[in-house]
Design a protein around this motif. Structure first.
Motif, PDB file in Angstrom:
ATOM      1  N   GLU A   1       6.584   6.461  -9.558  1.00  0.00           N
ATOM      2  CA  GLU A   1       6.835   6.536  -8.183  1.00  0.00           C
ATOM      3  C   GLU A   1       6.526   5.054  -7.277  1.00  0.00           C
ATOM      4  OE1 GLU A   1       7.303   8.963  -4.076  1.00  0.00           O
ATOM      5  OE2 GLU A   1       6.045   9.887  -5.805  1.00  0.00           O
ATOM      6  N   GLY A   2       5.192   4.856  -7.704  1.00  0.00           N
ATOM      7  CA  GLY A   2       4.552   3.473  -6.985  1.00  0.00           C
ATOM      8  C   GLY A   2       5.731   2.414  -7.537  1.00  0.00           C
ATOM      9  N   HIS A   3       5.715   2.642  -8.800  1.00  0.00           N
ATOM     10  CA  HIS A   3       6.769   1.388  -9.359  1.00  0.00           C
ATOM     11  C   HIS A   3       7.936   1.244  -8.700  1.00  0.00           C
ATOM     12  CE1 HIS A   3       8.296  -1.770 -12.331  1.00  0.00           C
ATOM     13  NE2 HIS A   3       9.135  -0.713 -12.886  1.00  0.00           N
ATOM     14  N   TYR A   4       8.649   2.438  -8.766  1.00  0.00           N
ATOM     15  CA  TYR A   4       9.925   2.568  -7.994  1.00  0.00           C
ATOM     16  C   TYR A   4      10.049   2.118  -6.623  1.00  0.00           C
ATOM     17  CZ  TYR A   4      14.030   4.417  -5.790  1.00  0.00           C
ATOM     18  OH  TYR A   4      15.229   4.584  -4.844  1.00  0.00           O
ATOM     19  N   ILE A   5       8.887   2.276  -5.874  1.00  0.00           N
ATOM     20  CA  ILE A   5       8.749   1.735  -4.627  1.00  0.00           C
ATOM     21  C   ILE A   5       8.753   0.107  -4.465  1.00  0.00           C
ATOM     22  CG2 ILE A   5       7.368   1.594  -2.217  1.00  0.00           C
ATOM     23  CD1 ILE A   5       6.435   4.431  -2.986  1.00  0.00           C
ATOM     24  N   GLY A   6       7.877  -0.332  -5.527  1.00  0.00           N
ATOM     25  CA  GLY A   6       7.960  -1.720  -5.656  1.00  0.00           C
ATOM     26  C   GLY A   6       9.391  -2.357  -6.012  1.00  0.00           C
ATOM     27  N   GLN A   7       9.942  -1.707  -6.704  1.00  0.00           N
ATOM     28  CA  GLN A   7      11.275  -2.324  -7.140  1.00  0.00           C
ATOM     29  C   GLN A   7      12.252  -2.156  -6.141  1.00  0.00           C
ATOM     30  OE1 GLN A   7      12.147   0.506 -10.503  1.00  0.00           O
ATOM     31  NE2 GLN A   7      12.268  -1.371 -11.927  1.00  0.00           N
TER      32      GLN A   7
ATOM     33  N   THR B   1      -6.136  13.894 -21.388  1.00  0.00           N
ATOM     34  CA  THR B   1      -5.070  13.873 -20.601  1.00  0.00           C
ATOM     35  C   THR B   1      -5.377  14.024 -19.051  1.00  0.00           C
ATOM     36  OG1 THR B   1      -4.693  16.349 -20.833  1.00  0.00           O
ATOM     37  CG2 THR B   1      -3.830  14.971 -22.309  1.00  0.00           C
ATOM     38  N   ALA B   2      -6.761  14.050 -18.781  1.00  0.00           N
ATOM     39  CA  ALA B   2      -7.156  14.207 -17.282  1.00  0.00           C
ATOM     40  C   ALA B   2      -6.447  12.914 -16.715  1.00  0.00           C
ATOM     41  CB  ALA B   2      -8.782  14.138 -17.298  1.00  0.00           C
ATOM     42  N   VAL B   3      -6.361  13.119 -15.119  1.00  0.00           N
ATOM     43  CA  VAL B   3      -5.686  12.043 -14.262  1.00  0.00           C
ATOM     44  C   VAL B   3      -6.898  11.641 -13.267  1.00  0.00           C
ATOM     45  CG1 VAL B   3      -4.180  11.673 -12.449  1.00  0.00           C
ATOM     46  CG2 VAL B   3      -3.529  12.946 -14.480  1.00  0.00           C
ATOM     47  N   PHE B   4      -7.123  10.201 -13.364  1.00  0.00           N
ATOM     48  CA  PHE B   4      -8.412   9.721 -12.515  1.00  0.00           C
ATOM     49  C   PHE B   4      -7.788   9.015 -11.431  1.00  0.00           C
ATOM     50  CE2 PHE B   4     -10.374   9.323 -16.907  1.00  0.00           C
ATOM     51  CZ  PHE B   4     -10.733  10.727 -16.912  1.00  0.00           C
ATOM     52  N   HIS B   5      -8.290   9.532 -10.177  1.00  0.00           N
ATOM     53  CA  HIS B   5      -7.656   8.735  -8.847  1.00  0.00           C
ATOM     54  C   HIS B   5      -9.026   7.994  -8.412  1.00  0.00           C
ATOM     55  CE1 HIS B   5      -3.950  10.767  -8.715  1.00  0.00           C
ATOM     56  NE2 HIS B   5      -4.473  11.834  -8.931  1.00  0.00           N
TER      57      HIS B   5
ATOM     58  N   LEU C   1       0.790  -1.095  -0.024  1.00  0.00           N
ATOM     59  CA  LEU C   1      -0.093  -0.148  -0.256  1.00  0.00           C
ATOM     60  C   LEU C   1       0.947   1.247  -0.037  1.00  0.00           C
ATOM     61  CD1 LEU C   1      -3.059   0.626   0.223  1.00  0.00           C
ATOM     62  CD2 LEU C   1      -2.524   1.068   2.719  1.00  0.00           C
ATOM     63  N   VAL C   2       0.666   2.240  -1.038  1.00  0.00           N
ATOM     64  CA  VAL C   2       1.408   3.408  -1.118  1.00  0.00           C
ATOM     65  C   VAL C   2       0.351   4.645  -1.013  1.00  0.00           C
ATOM     66  CG1 VAL C   2       3.316   2.233  -2.589  1.00  0.00           C
ATOM     67  CG2 VAL C   2       1.216   3.418  -3.639  1.00  0.00           C
ATOM     68  N   ASP C   3       0.958   5.812  -0.785  1.00  0.00           N
ATOM     69  CA  ASP C   3       0.234   6.929  -1.177  1.00  0.00           C
ATOM     70  C   ASP C   3      -0.630   7.137  -2.365  1.00  0.00           C
ATOM     71  OD1 ASP C   3      -0.651   9.637  -1.028  1.00  0.00           O
ATOM     72  OD2 ASP C   3       0.962  10.373   0.157  1.00  0.00           O
TER      73      ASP C   3
ATOM     74  N   SER D   1       2.694   9.276  -8.050  1.00  0.00           N
ATOM     75  CA  SER D   1       2.692   8.967  -9.511  1.00  0.00           C
ATOM     76  C   SER D   1       2.847   7.401  -9.611  1.00  0.00           C
ATOM     77  CB  SER D   1       3.733   9.607 -10.239  1.00  0.00           C
ATOM     78  OG  SER D   1       4.917   9.123 -10.279  1.00  0.00           O
ATOM     79  N   VAL D   2       2.401   6.744 -10.911  1.00  0.00           N
ATOM     80  CA  VAL D   2       2.487   5.472 -11.148  1.00  0.00           C
ATOM     81  C   VAL D   2       4.069   5.189 -11.230  1.00  0.00           C
ATOM     82  CG1 VAL D   2       2.095   3.757 -12.800  1.00  0.00           C
ATOM     83  CG2 VAL D   2       0.449   5.572 -12.505  1.00  0.00           C
TER      84      VAL D   2
END
Length: 374
Positions: A260-266, A325-329, A251-253, A257-258
């Protein structure tokens, strides 16, 4: 790594095979010459061990092949299955020793007295088998091979068998012809216990049994301490031929960004493998909310559907590119929308109010944030 592991296994097993050929010949020849049924039977046992050595070499060769398209997790299960097979052979040997011992106890007459050479052959067998046991055990620990460890204990079971023969010879000389049988029963039970330990552990591995609670908790606490990790759930572990495979949801913040989430996973992957030598593969699933028991966003529309809804409501308010280009959360069963607009749109004081009118008809949209750029 795989080649080196196989080469070490083959080297030590070939030495074990040479030992078995030598001992089998000596035991059978001098068992006949020295009038010892026990040594003769032990010689046949050593001869049968050549089958075990062949199984270990073949299983090790194929289990150490690299992962491929058909076997993405590697071929380690071959080693595990072979370990179960060796455990069954150990169990069979144990039952044979115990049954033969009871037959000896039930026998009324002892027709022949073994000669001195029988004792020397038995003692030589004990020494050679113990040497191979410690050597094989050392290599097994180095390469983390349960298959080779089982083979090491097979050498020790041969050693125990020869101890029973030696005790039988000495017992016969001192008027206690049943001594070897009593020792053999004890030895047989010990071998049976070893067979159960190795076999049961490997069967558990074949059915993907997780690590014990202590080891799992240690991994959990380690992951939680990695920067960027808010919590974890659904940690799943399994073992394959001494290697541990992990799957975990992190679980991340939700606002990051996607990438940064991928970086945490790595980072989770890299640090786990670096800190736990037995862990060789980690699959990390990045979560923005805890969906272990329920998926709050299950019924929400996907991006394509949502864009069609927005274009329908905002076609006269925004250019199509702004919507695309909208970002959906997706969070807590609701959707927050982030829009990036050129600075000239900032002069429309009622734009945000008009955009937010969509929340009246589309209740799953909870908030709309606008960011302006030059």
């Amino acid at each position: 790594m795989e080649t080196s592991r196989y080469q070490q296994t083959r080297f030590i097993v070939l030495w074990g095979g040479l030992k078995n050929i030598l001992l089998a010949g000596l035991k059978i020849i001098f068992g006949i010459i020295g009038h010892s049924h026990g040594l003769l039977a032990d010689g046949v046992h050593s001869l049968s061990d050549l089958i075990v050595d062949s199984v270990v070499i073949v299983a090790s060769k194929f289990s150490n092949k690299a992962a491929d398209e058909d076997h993405p997790y590697g071929h380690g299960r071959i080693e595990t299955a072979a370990t179960v097979f060796l455990a069954l052979i150990l169990a069979f040997a144990a039952f044979a020793i115990i049954i033969n011992a009871f037959i000896t106890i039930a026998a009324v007459h002892i027709n022949t007295v073994p000669t001195q050479i029988v004792l020397w052959i038995a003692l030589s067998s004990i020494a050679l088998n113990e040497l191979l046991y410690f050597w094989t055990k050392q290599v097994a620990n180095q390469i983390k091979s349960r298959l080779l460890m089982t083979n090491a204990w097979h050498h020790r079971s041969d050693s125990f068998s020869s101890i029973a023969v030696a005790l039988g010879v000495i017992g016969t000389w001192f008027g206690f012809p049943k001594l070897d049988a009593i020792a053999a029963i004890i030895v047989g039970l010990m071998i049976l216990k070893m067979a159960w330990d190795f076999g049961w552990h490997s069967i558990r591995e074949l059915v993907d049994t997780a690590l014990n609670i202590e080891e799992t908790e240690k991994i959990k606490l380690f992951i939680k301490d990695i920067p960027g990790v808010k919590a974890i759930h659904q940690l799943r572990t399994r073992s394959i031929a001494g290697s541990i495979f992990c799957d975990v949801h992190v679980l991340v913040d939700p606002s990051i960004s996607v990438s940064e989430g991928h970086y945490i996973g790595q980072e989770v992957d890299k640090r786990l493998i670096a800190s736990f030598p037995d862990i060789t593969d980690v699959t990390v699933h990045i979560d923005t909310e805890d969906d272990e028991l329920i998926n709050p966003s299950y019924n929400l529309p996907g991006r394509n559907t949502l864009q069609k809804i927005l274009k329908k409501h905002w076609q006269n308010l925004l250019p199509e590119t702004a919507i695309e280009t909208a970002v959906f959360h997706y969070l807590d069963g609701k959707i927050t929308i982030e829009l990036k607009l050129p600075m000239e749109f900032s002069h429309q004081t009622d734009l945000e109010t008009k955009l937010k009118e969509i929340t009246a008809t589309e209740s799953f949209i909870t908030d709309i944030k606008i960011f302006y750029y030059k």
